[in-house]
Design an enzyme around this catalytic site. Structure first.
Site, PDB file in Angstrom:
ATOM      1  N   ARG A   1     -17.014  -3.275  -5.849  1.00  0.00           N
ATOM      2  CA  ARG A   1     -16.584  -3.208  -4.434  1.00  0.00           C
ATOM      3  C   ARG A   1     -15.344  -4.069  -4.170  1.00  0.00           C
ATOM      4  NH1 ARG A   1     -22.268  -3.291  -2.865  1.00  0.00           N
ATOM      5  NH2 ARG A   1     -22.872  -1.127  -2.562  1.00  0.00           N
TER       6      ARG A   1
ATOM      7  N   ARG B   1       6.896   0.044   8.057  1.00  0.00           N
ATOM      8  CA  ARG B   1       6.789   0.256   6.604  1.00  0.00           C
ATOM      9  C   ARG B   1       7.274   1.653   6.223  1.00  0.00           C
ATOM     10  NH1 ARG B   1       2.195  -1.875   2.384  1.00  0.00           N
ATOM     11  NH2 ARG B   1       3.222  -1.000   0.547  1.00  0.00           N
TER      12      ARG B   1
ATOM     13  N   LYS C   1       0.126  -1.161  -2.114  1.00  0.00           N
ATOM     14  CA  LYS C   1      -0.245   0.251  -2.237  1.00  0.00           C
ATOM     15  C   LYS C   1      -0.686   0.497  -3.675  1.00  0.00           C
ATOM     16  CE  LYS C   1       2.485   2.669   1.261  1.00  0.00           C
ATOM     17  NZ  LYS C   1       3.595   3.625   1.505  1.00  0.00           N
TER      18      LYS C   1
ATOM     19  N   GLU D   1      15.893   2.048  -5.817  1.00  0.00           N
ATOM     20  CA  GLU D   1      15.060   1.381  -4.803  1.00  0.00           C
ATOM     21  C   GLU D   1      15.743   0.104  -4.300  1.00  0.00           C
ATOM     22  OE1 GLU D   1      12.347   2.857  -3.672  1.00  0.00           O
ATOM     23  OE2 GLU D   1      11.506   4.078  -5.278  1.00  0.00           O
TER      24      GLU D   1
ATOM     25  N   LYS E   1      11.249  -6.355   1.190  1.00  0.00           N
ATOM     26  CA  LYS E   1       9.955  -5.659   1.186  1.00  0.00           C
ATOM     27  C   LYS E   1       8.873  -6.550   1.796  1.00  0.00           C
ATOM     28  CE  LYS E   1       6.784  -2.577  -0.778  1.00  0.00           C
ATOM     29  NZ  LYS E   1       6.459  -1.552  -1.726  1.00  0.00           N
TER      30      LYS E   1
ATOM     31  N   GLU F   1       1.241   0.674   7.182  1.00  0.00           N
ATOM     32  CA  GLU F   1       2.167   1.756   7.565  1.00  0.00           C
ATOM     33  C   GLU F   1       1.695   2.487   8.823  1.00  0.00           C
ATOM     34  OE1 GLU F   1       3.789   3.687   4.022  1.00  0.00           O
ATOM     35  OE2 GLU F   1       4.141   5.481   5.203  1.00  0.00           O
TER      36      GLU F   1
ATOM     37  N   HIS G   1      11.080   9.381 -10.682  1.00  0.00           N
ATOM     38  CA  HIS G   1      10.852   9.097  -9.256  1.00  0.00           C
ATOM     39  C   HIS G   1      12.088   8.439  -8.611  1.00  0.00           C
ATOM     40  CE1 HIS G   1       8.833   7.818  -5.591  1.00  0.00           C
ATOM     41  NE2 HIS G   1       9.251   6.588  -5.825  1.00  0.00           N
TER      42      HIS G   1
ATOM     43  N   HIS H   1      10.742  13.765  -2.974  1.00  0.00           N
ATOM     44  CA  HIS H   1       9.430  14.288  -3.347  1.00  0.00           C
ATOM     45  C   HIS H   1       9.510  15.810  -3.555  1.00  0.00           C
ATOM     46  CE1 HIS H   1       5.262  15.660  -2.698  1.00  0.00           C
ATOM     47  NE2 HIS H   1       4.972  14.572  -3.374  1.00  0.00           N
TER      48      HIS H   1
ATOM     49  N   ASN I   1      10.210   4.642   2.988  1.00  0.00           N
ATOM     50  CA  ASN I   1      10.174   5.995   2.417  1.00  0.00           C
ATOM     51  C   ASN I   1      11.527   6.696   2.499  1.00  0.00           C
ATOM     52  OD1 ASN I   1       7.430   5.753   1.828  1.00  0.00           O
ATOM     53  ND2 ASN I   1       6.861   6.328   3.922  1.00  0.00           N
TER      54      ASN I   1
ATOM     55  N   HIS J   1      12.558   9.599   0.267  1.00  0.00           N
ATOM     56  CA  HIS J   1      11.367  10.064  -0.444  1.00  0.00           C
ATOM     57  C   HIS J   1      10.966  11.490  -0.067  1.00  0.00           C
ATOM     58  CE1 HIS J   1      11.191   5.926  -1.646  1.00  0.00           C
ATOM     59  NE2 HIS J   1      10.063   6.078  -2.301  1.00  0.00           N
TER      60      HIS J   1
HETATM   61  P1  NAD Z   1       6.316   3.459 -15.428  1.00  0.00           P
HETATM   62  O1  NAD Z   1       5.268   2.492 -15.123  1.00  0.00           O
HETATM   63  O2  NAD Z   1       5.901   4.781 -15.982  1.00  0.00           O
HETATM   64  O3  NAD Z   1       7.371   2.782 -16.416  1.00  0.00           O
HETATM   65  C1  NAD Z   1       8.465   3.553 -16.866  1.00  0.00           C
HETATM   66  C2  NAD Z   1       8.531   3.559 -18.395  1.00  0.00           C
HETATM   67  O4  NAD Z   1       8.995   2.293 -18.841  1.00  0.00           O
HETATM   68  C3  NAD Z   1       7.196   3.779 -19.085  1.00  0.00           C
HETATM   69  O5  NAD Z   1       7.418   4.555 -20.226  1.00  0.00           O
HETATM   70  C4  NAD Z   1       6.777   2.364 -19.507  1.00  0.00           C
HETATM   71  O6  NAD Z   1       5.919   2.371 -20.620  1.00  0.00           O
HETATM   72  C5  NAD Z   1       8.100   1.745 -19.815  1.00  0.00           C
HETATM   73  N1  NAD Z   1       8.202   0.300 -19.667  1.00  0.00           N
HETATM   74  C6  NAD Z   1       7.746  -0.453 -18.658  1.00  0.00           C
HETATM   75  N2  NAD Z   1       8.201  -1.718 -18.775  1.00  0.00           N
HETATM   76  C7  NAD Z   1       8.940  -1.759 -19.910  1.00  0.00           C
HETATM   77  C8  NAD Z   1       9.697  -2.775 -20.541  1.00  0.00           C
HETATM   78  N3  NAD Z   1       9.860  -3.993 -20.004  1.00  0.00           N
HETATM   79  N4  NAD Z   1      10.305  -2.469 -21.720  1.00  0.00           N
HETATM   80  C9  NAD Z   1      10.206  -1.214 -22.246  1.00  0.00           C
HETATM   81  N5  NAD Z   1       9.550  -0.200 -21.654  1.00  0.00           N
HETATM   82  C10 NAD Z   1       8.918  -0.485 -20.496  1.00  0.00           C
HETATM   83  O7  NAD Z   1       7.221   3.811 -14.154  1.00  0.00           O
HETATM   84  P2  NAD Z   1       7.814   2.948 -12.944  1.00  0.00           P
HETATM   85  O8  NAD Z   1       9.114   3.577 -12.650  1.00  0.00           O
HETATM   86  O9  NAD Z   1       7.732   1.498 -13.181  1.00  0.00           O
HETATM   87  O10 NAD Z   1       6.787   3.282 -11.776  1.00  0.00           O
HETATM   88  C11 NAD Z   1       6.632   4.594 -11.295  1.00  0.00           C
HETATM   89  C12 NAD Z   1       5.311   4.667 -10.589  1.00  0.00           C
HETATM   90  O11 NAD Z   1       5.296   3.745  -9.519  1.00  0.00           O
HETATM   91  C13 NAD Z   1       5.013   6.027  -9.994  1.00  0.00           C
HETATM   92  O12 NAD Z   1       3.692   6.389 -10.314  1.00  0.00           O
HETATM   93  C14 NAD Z   1       5.151   5.815  -8.492  1.00  0.00           C
HETATM   94  O13 NAD Z   1       4.295   6.653  -7.752  1.00  0.00           O
HETATM   95  C15 NAD Z   1       4.744   4.369  -8.385  1.00  0.00           C
HETATM   96  N6  NAD Z   1       5.262   3.671  -7.190  1.00  0.00           N
HETATM   97  C16 NAD Z   1       4.392   2.948  -6.464  1.00  0.00           C
HETATM   98  C17 NAD Z   1       4.841   2.247  -5.375  1.00  0.00           C
HETATM   99  C18 NAD Z   1       3.887   1.387  -4.604  1.00  0.00           C
HETATM  100  O14 NAD Z   1       4.275   0.867  -3.550  1.00  0.00           O
HETATM  101  N7  NAD Z   1       2.698   1.166  -5.097  1.00  0.00           N
HETATM  102  C19 NAD Z   1       6.196   2.276  -5.019  1.00  0.00           C
HETATM  103  C20 NAD Z   1       7.078   3.029  -5.796  1.00  0.00           C
HETATM  104  C21 NAD Z   1       6.599   3.725  -6.894  1.00  0.00           C
HETATM  105  N1  GLY Z   2       7.066   2.068  -1.724  1.00  0.00           N
HETATM  106  C1  GLY Z   2       6.759   2.289  -0.363  1.00  0.00           C
HETATM  107  C2  GLY Z   2       5.815   1.290   0.197  1.00  0.00           C
HETATM  108  O1  GLY Z   2       5.411   0.375  -0.459  1.00  0.00           O
HETATM  109  O2  GLY Z   2       5.450   1.427   1.327  1.00  0.00           O
END
Ligand code: NAD
Ligand code: GLY
Length: 369
Positions: free
Chosen positions: A121, A242, A143, A185, A227, A237, A267, A253, A246, A249
């Site tokens: 939980r 917040r 998030k 970003e 942020k 949001e 992305h 998207h 986006n 996006h």
């Molecule tokens: P990811 O986590 O897939 O990382 C990108 C690639 O880089 C992967 O292949 C990973 O293995 C590699 N990698 C990571 N760190 C590394 C390093 N230091 N050295 C070598 N390789 C490395 O992608 P991302 O772009 O970090 O994140 C994308 C995700 O984040 C999506 O799922 C998206 O929906 C999510 N997201 C979430 C939020 C939120 O607020 N929670 C905001 C934006 C995006």
């Molecule tokens: N990446 C958008 C948010 O955190 O709200």
């Protein structure tokens, strides 16, 4: 080095941005841990580059670390891997007051954070983001989510980390394409409400991408401050603040959906092109000067991010892209809130956008060469 407080009511925490913090992770995590063992979730790519350094740092702080190494990539944000993570945490006898470590990009952060929000939980977690995107965006603000067959990030929770440790040196092993995607970003914060920071990006973006550590540290700290300010004002949001995060996006998207959420468009690349389209659409609607929209497109293109639809070689029309927007999770009682601009640093939430106008605009953009 910078320590930025995130003043979420009831769940405040710090983001520490420091070159070399991965090698000191044990020292900084130690005060948050009640036991001498720590559970770390990461992916294969990150483990290859950073596991030894991070596990040595835990050992130096008197902590034994157990690791779950998952496959890299978006498909890891799934029911299947969530279930695997939860089973592993329970096998390791996780307790509610424990803090799980998420070491990786947004995929590992989102998945681990969601697992932490539901196991027993809800237990705690610490974010150690290793991509630029995760350092400036996804690790901050709470998030968390997984994807389902119906779409991205459709199942999740708001669950704040107890601490975030961001190491600009981690980006040295990140492929340039991924650094660029995260940079989109960074630019976003300038376009939302900080024209001086957009100018900084124009002057320093290429250096940042070339590996300049001072530029990286400054951009991460500035982005995290922005942020932190935004999520502290509107954690869930619900207050229209917040939602500004986006920007780009909705267009992005639709493009990600059209390209199958694949490596054809990361992305951050979708966000970059989405911001250009949001600016050009704003100009077309008479909201912002066309030259400001083109200034944004020029910067996005100069740093090697996609700045026009032409490069994507899409086989669709504007209507099809606009239709993808109807499945956007931001749909609200049949209308889609759109982020538009009155200028650079003047983003606002518009609720009266007609998707027929968007579709006609996208047809024009698809016809540009
Ligand atoms: P990811 O986590 O897939 O990382 C990108 C690639 O880089 C992967 O292949 C990973 O293995 C590699 N990698 C990571 N760190 C590394 C390093 N230091 N050295 C070598 N390789 C490395 O992608 P991302 O772009 O970090 O994140 C994308 C995700 O984040 C999506 O799922 C998206 O929906 C999510 N997201 C979430 C939020 C939120 O607020 N929670 C905001 C934006 C995006
Ligand atoms: N990446 C958008 C948010 O955190 O709200």
């Amino acid at each position: 080095m910078a320590v930025i407080p995130v003043a979420i009511a009831g769940a405040p925490y710090d983001v520490r941005i420091e070159a070399g913090v991965l090698a000191r992770a044990g020292e900084y995590c130690r005060p948050f841990l009640r036991k001498n063992n720590v559970l770390v979730i990461t992916d294969h790519n990150v483990a290859t580059k950073w596991r030894q350094i991070v596990s040595d740092s835990f050992a130096s702080a008197g902590l034994h670390s157990d690791w779950l190494v998952l496959p890299a990539g978006e498909s890891t944000k799934s029911w299947e891997h969530l279930s695997r993570v939860i089973d592993w945490l329970l096998e390791q006898e996780i307790e509610r007051k424990d803090k799980i470590i998420a070491l990786g990009g947004g995929v590992i952060g989102d998945l681990t954070g969601f697992a932490a929000s539901i196991v027993k939980r809800g237990c705690g977690f610490i974010q150690i983001p290793t991509t630029l995107l995760a350092q400036v965006d996804s690790s901050v603000g709470g998030k968390t989510a997984i994807n389902t067959s119906a779409g991205k990030n459709l199942v999740g929770a708001f669950h704040q980390p107890a601490l975030v440790l961001a190491d600009p040196l981690a980006l040295d092993t990140l492929p340039l394409r991924e650094v660029r995607a995260g940079y989109a970003e960074v630019v976003k914060y300038g376009l939302i409400d900080d024209p001086a920071f957009f100018e900084w990006c124009e002057l320093n973006g290429l250096d940042l991408l070339a590996g300049d550590q001072t530029a990286r540290e400054y951009a991460i700290a500035h982005s995290v401050s922005a942020k932190a300010r935004i999520v502290a004002a509107d954690e869930k949001e619900t207050a229209g603040v917040r939602a500004l995060l986006n920007l780009g996006h909705t267009f992005g998207h639709a493009l990600e959906a059209e390209t199958g959420f694949s490596d054809r468009l990361l992305h951050g690349e979708g966000v970059a092109l989405g911001m250009v389209l949001a600016a050009r659409f704003s100009a077309r609607q008479g909201l912002m000067a066309g030259q400001d929209a083109e200034r944004i497109a020029t910067h996005i293109g100069t740093v090697g991010l996609p700045a026009s639809l032409a490069g994507l070689a899409l086989d669709c029309d504007g209507r099809r892209l606009a239709d993808h927007m109807l499945h956007d999770k931001k749909m609200d009682a049949g209308t889609l809130p759109f982020l538009l601009m009155r200028g650079i640093g003047k983003t606002f939430l518009a609720s009266d956008v007609d998707l027929n106008d968007v579709s006609a605009f996208l047809d024009e953009e698809l016809a540009r060469t």
